[in-house]
Design a protein around this motif. Structure first.
Motif, mmCIF file in Angstrom:
data_model
loop_
_atom_site.group_PDB
_atom_site.id
_atom_site.type_symbol
_atom_site.label_atom_id
_atom_site.label_comp_id
_atom_site.label_asym_id
_atom_site.label_seq_id
_atom_site.Cartn_x
_atom_site.Cartn_y
_atom_site.Cartn_z
ATOM 1 N N MET A 311 0.886 -1.130 -0.015
ATOM 2 C CA MET A 311 0.055 -0.070 0.226
ATOM 3 C C MET A 311 0.743 1.119 0.006
ATOM 4 S SD MET A 311 -3.469 -0.534 2.196
ATOM 5 C CE MET A 311 -2.955 -1.736 3.546
ATOM 6 N N ASP A 312 2.105 1.191 0.784
ATOM 7 C CA ASP A 312 3.079 2.466 0.661
ATOM 8 C C ASP A 312 3.458 2.638 -0.581
ATOM 9 O OD1 ASP A 312 4.609 4.221 2.719
ATOM 10 O OD2 ASP A 312 6.067 3.138 1.214
ATOM 11 N N GLU A 313 3.675 1.596 -1.441
ATOM 12 C CA GLU A 313 4.253 1.890 -2.729
ATOM 13 C C GLU A 313 3.047 1.938 -3.872
ATOM 14 O OE1 GLU A 313 7.370 1.520 -4.230
ATOM 15 O OE2 GLU A 313 8.134 1.544 -2.227
ATOM 16 N N GLY A 314 1.823 1.988 -3.465
ATOM 17 C CA GLY A 314 0.853 2.163 -4.490
ATOM 18 C C GLY A 314 0.515 0.945 -5.164
ATOM 19 N N GLU A 315 0.836 -0.187 -4.868
ATOM 20 C CA GLU A 315 0.625 -1.386 -5.430
ATOM 21 C C GLU A 315 -0.657 -1.952 -5.142
ATOM 22 O OE1 GLU A 315 5.475 -2.807 -5.812
ATOM 23 O OE2 GLU A 315 4.014 -3.263 -4.405
ATOM 24 N N ALA A 457 2.048 6.404 7.778
ATOM 25 C CA ALA A 457 0.997 6.272 8.473
ATOM 26 C C ALA A 457 -0.210 5.990 7.987
ATOM 27 C CB ALA A 457 0.706 7.554 9.405
ATOM 28 N N GLY A 458 -0.647 6.272 6.612
ATOM 29 C CA GLY A 458 -1.960 5.899 6.005
ATOM 30 C C GLY A 458 -1.849 4.564 5.500
ATOM 31 N N SER A 459 -0.782 3.904 5.136
ATOM 32 C CA SER A 459 -0.595 2.336 4.806
ATOM 33 C C SER A 459 -0.728 1.495 6.196
ATOM 34 C CB SER A 459 0.539 2.299 4.143
ATOM 35 O OG SER A 459 0.641 2.936 3.086
ATOM 36 N N ILE A 460 -0.044 2.054 7.238
ATOM 37 C CA ILE A 460 -0.128 1.272 8.643
ATOM 38 C C ILE A 460 -1.623 1.371 8.980
ATOM 39 C CG2 ILE A 460 0.517 1.129 10.973
ATOM 40 C CD1 ILE A 460 3.296 2.393 9.695
ATOM 41 N N TYR A 554 -5.546 11.732 8.315
ATOM 42 C CA TYR A 554 -5.882 12.339 7.149
ATOM 43 C C TYR A 554 -4.933 12.746 6.188
ATOM 44 C CZ TYR A 554 -10.677 11.299 8.809
ATOM 45 O OH TYR A 554 -11.841 10.914 9.206
ATOM 46 N N ASP A 555 -3.767 13.444 6.717
ATOM 47 C CA ASP A 555 -2.675 13.964 5.888
ATOM 48 C C ASP A 555 -1.947 12.855 5.181
ATOM 49 O OD1 ASP A 555 -3.449 16.411 6.570
ATOM 50 O OD2 ASP A 555 -1.836 16.695 8.038
ATOM 51 N N GLU A 556 -2.129 11.758 5.518
ATOM 52 C CA GLU A 556 -1.503 10.405 4.655
ATOM 53 C C GLU A 556 -2.685 9.710 3.996
ATOM 54 O OE1 GLU A 556 1.354 10.215 3.999
ATOM 55 O OE2 GLU A 556 2.954 10.395 5.298
ATOM 56 N N LEU A 557 -3.912 10.315 3.906
ATOM 57 C CA LEU A 557 -4.963 9.738 3.239
ATOM 58 C C LEU A 557 -5.697 10.667 2.206
ATOM 59 C CD1 LEU A 557 -6.895 7.941 6.190
ATOM 60 C CD2 LEU A 557 -5.325 6.783 4.807
ATOM 61 N N VAL A 558 -6.331 10.032 1.296
ATOM 62 C CA VAL A 558 -6.951 10.786 0.449
ATOM 63 C C VAL A 558 -8.249 9.978 -0.165
ATOM 64 C CG1 VAL A 558 -5.705 9.548 -1.517
ATOM 65 C CG2 VAL A 558 -6.834 11.943 -2.016
ATOM 66 N N PRO A 582 -4.484 5.270 1.268
ATOM 67 C CA PRO A 582 -3.359 5.920 1.577
ATOM 68 C C PRO A 582 -3.107 6.763 0.044
ATOM 69 C CG PRO A 582 -3.105 3.594 1.949
ATOM 70 C CD PRO A 582 -4.495 3.728 1.357
ATOM 71 N N THR A 583 -2.197 7.874 0.401
ATOM 72 C CA THR A 583 -2.131 8.718 -0.836
ATOM 73 C C THR A 583 -1.244 8.276 -1.974
ATOM 74 O OG1 THR A 583 -0.183 9.385 0.563
ATOM 75 C CG2 THR A 583 -1.934 10.863 1.117
ATOM 76 N N SER A 584 -0.489 7.168 -1.603
ATOM 77 C CA SER A 584 0.082 6.416 -2.597
ATOM 78 C C SER A 584 -0.649 5.775 -3.516
ATOM 79 C CB SER A 584 1.465 5.677 -2.085
ATOM 80 O OG SER A 584 0.917 4.627 -1.094
ATOM 81 N N GLY A 585 -2.029 5.343 -2.841
ATOM 82 C CA GLY A 585 -2.763 4.658 -3.693
ATOM 83 C C GLY A 585 -3.171 5.212 -4.904
#
Length: 742
Positions: A311-315, A457-460, A554-558, A582-585
């Protein structure tokens, strides 16, 4: 000596010379101080280390008696004598002691000298020092001693071998009561206190050494030999966790499961609050092994780290469908615990159900080498081999770790989310650090930084949300409907052969880790994370205060539109829902499973320009999985609609409608033999989007049969290389190249 922060004694280890002694005390309790001064050295605070009057009287009395009947040594001289072990008792030695005593008086205060005496005086048997004597004879701390107990201990150093408690009761009683009377005559105690004191019984036998946390005691005394160690252990919690482990051990040993360990951490301070290194089993079953630090197969407890990484990588997105189908990768064929397939399952559900096949496929997609490098960040000291040593089984327990390292990792991840929300959306540079067990030590989590340490933090947070969905043990079913229930993100793990059962739970405030198994590695059918470890986990969490759940970072989520059926980013033809990801998503893939299909006016068949006019063609969005995923997915999803067939008069309609179930990939196959040495047939199997269609089978170009509805074909190929071909009515063909190794 090991104790809690508030002074409760939880364990100790005997000295190398087999003497029970504690580190030197800083002060002497007032009652014992009054007793020892009156009994041994009434003028202690007035002489310079030696008392000439007492020495003269003692010498005259001894000469008259022709033997030693009276001692004239001061407490200071006795401290010197205790430090000069083994020296013969002679007048020459007495002179040496006197000289050294005066020097000691010049160097230390009277209170310090008295503390030295109390720390090193013999109290009978192998008991040295007031602290251990107070416990061994009365089971209490020195400051809790009564006047009678203080007087009893005060007379022991004078003749510890003669009046050892439990023996020579009359002599001990006489000396104790004589001292108590002197205390009354000196108006140190009143008559009522005196009467109550002489009525107290003498100690009959020594109390046992506390063993509240024996494995922690062993762990700490190796590093802090001879020291008094104050720990972060919570005394009542440790007692209660011990009781829980004892209760479950009584049940586990009936299934020949003898060992378990529990670790409780405070997320915010990383302090260890409870430490149970093993059960109270016997030596035959390795009771002395500290299973908190023992390397054991991880089972599935590393899976959440992979989901965070992807999730951190947007995969990966939290609800993205992942494949759960028969899989073979370079000869490795993972199996789910229940040996079934879902076809496709949301990532959060795959994690909650701890499905093995999706995890292995995701690890291959993410990259084995990459994930192995990411694990190094967590300092899991037993995962110390290169990626190729573990292979893809790494994610299923192919590596070993220990409860200490796993708990510290989960605690650091939980703290990352909690601290991110409690700062200005920042991270701490040293968030990932070792647990702390020393009461006077405070962890330094470093400075605030803008960038993540390892995962954002969003991925966690998204992973912890998924871990809340893990099915709890039977006693915890429907937990979410009870107001008193606690929200816990948790993960179980079971190693191959049922040798290790893990359960690790996380809240914003606490981490609880449990391991259950046999220290000698013997597997048992009932050793599973859910059956063996999870019940202990939830019993321990019942002892801990309830925690409010993590706030979304929320700052690491979208907020994004997500395809409702596939969990991928929504395309223009998906049925949409809105989710925080997560923002990387945002770099993730748009849904690949929705397609516009062309149907006839009645929506019975697919058509194209070769067989239908444009004004009669209906365009409709259709959710379509690949044939093999569809084959298993539709079994448990009654609403799944298979693509309609092309109308017979349409041309140019060849498409991918089928996939091999077995053989999964090209490769070598060994056919097993029966007891009569005959070789079993090879059963070929495919998944077809339209089972009612005819599928024609060929072996090395030779027609061998046709199947309909159930597409399985049994063959008896000879040893060597072969080509298997399956051809459907629409002309779609799939091929497998195999080598039979009989």
């Amino acid at each position: 000596m090991v104790e809690t922060k508030d002074g409760h004694w939880i364990g100790a280890k005997i000295a190398d010379d087999d003497q029970w002694r504690f580190p030197e005390v800083d002060s002497v309790p007032e009652k014992f101080k009054q007793c020892i001064l009156l009994f041994e050295d009434e003028y202690f605070y007035y002489h310079p280390g030696v008392n000439p009057v007492s020495m003269s009287k003692a010498m005259i009395a001894n000469i008259k008696a022709g033997k030693t009947v009276r001692g004239g040594s001061t407490l200071t001289q006795q401290v010197i004598r205790l430090s000069r072990k083994g020296q013969p008792r002679s007048y020459f030695e007495k002179i040496k002691e006197s000289i050294l005593a005066t020097r000691l008086e010049l160097r230390y205060s009277k209170d310090k000298i008295l503390a030295l005496y109390a720390s090193h005086a013999p109290f009978g048997g192998n008991i040295v020092g007031l602290n251990i004597a107070a416990w061994r004879y009365f089971g209490i701390q020195p400051q809790q001693l009564s006047w009678a107990e203080s007087a009893t201990l005060a007379v022991l150093p004078n003749a510890p071998g003669i009046i050892y408690p439990g023996r020579n009761q009359a002599t001990l009683l006489e000396r104790r009561n004589t001292l108590l009377k002197k205390l009354k005559d000196k108006n140190i105690i009143d008559n009522t206190t005196y009467e109550l004191a002489i009525a107290e019984d003498l100690p009959q036998k020594a109390y046992g050494i506390p063993k509240l946390a024996p494995h922690l005691t062993e762990y700490l005394t190796k590093k802090h030999k001879g020291e008094k160690i104050a720990t972060t252990i919570q005394y009542k919690l440790q007692q209660d966790v011990n009781a829980i482990v004892g209760k479950h051990y009584a049940q586990l040993k009936q299934n020949h499961v003898y060992n378990a360990a529990v670790l409780v951490l405070d997320v915010h301070t990383r302090d260890i609050l409870a430490y149970v290194g093993n059960t109270a089993t016997d030596r035959l079953h390795e009771k002395d092994v500290d299973m908190i630090h023992a390397p054991r197969s991880t089972g599935s407890v590393l899976k959440p780290l992979l989901y965070m990484a992807m999730m951190d990588e947007g995969e990966l997105l939290p609800e993205m469908l992942v494949a759960d189908i028969p899989t073979e990768i370079a000869g490795y064929s993972p199996q789910n615990f229940n040996e079934t397939y879902s076809g496709a399952v949301p990532a959060s559900e795959a994690l909650a159900q701890s499905l093995n096949i999706p995890a292995v496929r995701l690890l291959q997609e993410h990259g084995l080498e990459k994930f192995r490098d990411e694990l190094d960040y967590f300092k899991l000291r037993d995962i110390n081999k290169p990626a190729h040593y573990y292979g893809l089984p790494l994610i299923l327990g192919g590596a070993e770790s220990n409860l200490w390292d796993l708990c510290k990792t989960y605690a650091s991840l939980a703290a990352t989310v909690h601290n991110f929300n409690n700062t200005s959306s920042e991270y701490y540079s040293h968030e990932f650090t070792e647990p702390n067990v020393l009461a006077n030590t405070k962890k330094d989590f470093g400075s605030k930084i803008q960038h993540k340490n390892i995962f954002d933090a969003g991925s966690i947070y998204a992973t912890l949300q998924a871990m809340k969905k893990v099915n709890r043990p039977e006693d915890e079913v429907s937990w979410e409907y009870f107001e008193s229930s606690k929200e816990i993100a948790w993960k179980t793990g079971t190693s191959f052969g049922n040798k290790d059962a893990w359960s690790i739970g996380v809240t914003p405030d606490y981490v609880v880790g449990v391991w259950v198994g046999n220290a000698d590695g013997e597997g048992r059918p009932q050793i599973t994370g859910v059956r063996s470890a999870a019940p202990i986990l939830f019993d321990v969490f019942e002892l801990l205060p309830k925690s409010a759940w993590f706030q979304p970072p929320y700052d690491e989520l979208v907020e994004r539109s997500i395809c409702k059926q596939s969990g991928y980013l929504a395309s223009s033809i998906c049925q949409k829902t809105t989710q925080w990801i997560p923002t990387s998503g945002t770099k993730s893939t748009v849904c690949p499973y929705h397609h516009l299909v062309h149907l006839d006016a009645k929506k019975q068949y697919r058509v194209n320009a070769s067989c239908e006019t444009v004004d009669q063609i209906v365009n409709e969005s259709w959710f379509t999985l690949p044939p093999l995923m569809e084959y298993y997915y539709k079994r448990s999803h009654a609403t799944y609609k298979v693509l309609p067939q092309y109308r017979k008069d349409c041309t140019g309609r060849v498409e991918k409608n089928m996939e091999f179930i077995y053989p999964k990939t090209d490769g070598i196959i060994t056919l097993p033999k029966n007891f009569d040495e005959t070789t079993n047939d090879l059963v070929l199997k495919i998944a077809h989007r339209n089972p009612r269609t005819n599928v024609f089978w060929y072996l090395d170009g030779t027609y061998i049969g046709v199947t309909k509805q159930f597409h399985e074909m049994s063959i008896s190929p000879k040893k060597g290389n072969h080509m298997i071909t399956a051809l459907d009515e629409d002309g779609y063909q799939i091929i497998r190249l195999i080598k039979i190794n009989k």
